[in-house]
Enzyme design. Structure first.
Site, mmCIF file in Angstrom:
data_model
loop_
_atom_site.group_PDB
_atom_site.id
_atom_site.type_symbol
_atom_site.label_atom_id
_atom_site.label_comp_id
_atom_site.label_asym_id
_atom_site.label_seq_id
_atom_site.Cartn_x
_atom_site.Cartn_y
_atom_site.Cartn_z
ATOM 1 N N SER A 178 0.853 -1.190 0.000
ATOM 2 C CA SER A 178 0.000 0.000 0.000
ATOM 3 C C SER A 178 0.883 1.231 0.000
ATOM 4 O O SER A 178 2.066 1.150 0.353
ATOM 5 C CB SER A 178 -0.874 -0.008 1.264
ATOM 6 O OG SER A 178 -1.469 1.262 1.491
ATOM 7 N N TYR A 200 -2.777 -0.744 10.300
ATOM 8 C CA TYR A 200 -2.723 -1.042 8.855
ATOM 9 C C TYR A 200 -1.359 -0.649 8.274
ATOM 10 O O TYR A 200 -0.720 -1.414 7.551
ATOM 11 C CB TYR A 200 -3.851 -0.274 8.154
ATOM 12 C CG TYR A 200 -4.023 -0.554 6.695
ATOM 13 C CD1 TYR A 200 -3.273 0.119 5.733
ATOM 14 C CD2 TYR A 200 -4.962 -1.473 6.248
ATOM 15 C CE1 TYR A 200 -3.442 -0.122 4.380
ATOM 16 C CE2 TYR A 200 -5.143 -1.718 4.889
ATOM 17 C CZ TYR A 200 -4.380 -1.036 3.978
ATOM 18 O OH TYR A 200 -4.560 -1.272 2.632
#
Ligand code: GCO
Length: 256
Positions: free
Chosen positions: A147, A160
């Site tokens: 990501s 995350y």
């Protein structure tokens, strides 16, 4: 299609592929000729999704494997079954991921552990089950879905970001250990994409305005815009690429 990008005769396991980015990448790999194994925890949803793909893509071969990617024993059994009953796995896309947003000081241990288990440990568990078989065949492609949060972050997603940062380094660890065996391990780093995981963000007028301003392309990504990078990293075109993270982010990581 340039034969370098042709995946005919290859089989790809895509974790977390009953919807969202995982399904978009699975569809793209199938369109490039790969046989696909969809994964999720809901067997019924997987079966429905697989049937829709078979109808959509002529001559596609789509299987399903319902298992929890955070359960090592279930992962090992599922990989054994796929290789015995469907086909050897040539391409592994570690895509499974969740969000449990909370300020770090208020984050529960459960919110932390669930995200780290699903977004990071799962990639280790599935790759640990698949890699020895790829090593024996002296060929394999591992694509970890990192990501932009592997490199930057924002408040309320510390779990995350920690997981995705770890996944970037796990990708490099896989590359440095397995390249000599003919495997290539790389990562894709999506920016902000229009998916179910981000629906609440997209519907937030202020957040949507911020993202469109923070992203040089001035918009959210479309899930199908990950397919090119996935096919590249799954194909012979990337046989000398290892340990890299390719950002598909509309320029976000390039901008201050
Ligand atoms: C958020 C988002 C992000 C992105 C994801 C893209 O809460 O800011 O969910 O985490 O969607 O990182 O890769």
């Amino acid at each position: 299609m340039n034969p370098l990008f042709d995946l005919t005769g290859r089989t790809a396991l895509v974790t977390g592929s009953s919807q969202g980015l995982g399904l978009a990448m699975a569809r793209g790999l199938a369109q490039a000729g790969a046989a696909i194994v969809l994964n999720g925890r809901d067997g019924k949803k997987l079966a429905t999704t697989a049937e829709a793909l078979r109808v959509e893509i002529a001559r596609s071969r789509v299987g399903t494997a319902a298992f929890d990617v955070t359960d090592g024993a279930a992962v090992a059994a599922a990989v054994e079954k796929i290789e015995a009953e469907f086909a050897p796995i040539d391409i592994l896309v570690n895509n499974a991921g969740i969000q449990r947003r909370a300020p770090l000081a208020e984050m529960t241990e459960a919110q932390w552990r669930e995200v780290l288990d699903t977004n990071l440990t799962s990639a280790f568990l599935v790759a640990r089950a698949v890699a020895p078989r790829m090593i024996a065949r002296r060929a394999g492609k591992i694509i970890n879905i990192c990501s932009v949060m592997s490199d930057v972050t924002r408040p309320t997603i510390g779990n995350y970001a920690a997981a995705k940062g770890g996944l970037k380094m796990l990708t490099k660890a896989m590359a440095v250990e397995w390249a000599k065996h003919g495997l290539q391990a790389n990562a894709i780093a999506p920016g902000y994409f229009a998916t179910e995981l981000n629906r609440s963000l997209m519907e937030n007028v202020e957040f949507n305005k911020w993202i469109c301003g923070r992203t040089p392309a001035g918009r959210w990504g479309k899930p199908e815009e990950l397919v090119g990078a996935a096919v590249f990293l799954a194909s012979r075109a990337s046989d000398f690429v290892n340990g890299q993270m390719l950002a598909i982010d509309g320029g976000l990581l390039a901008a201050l």
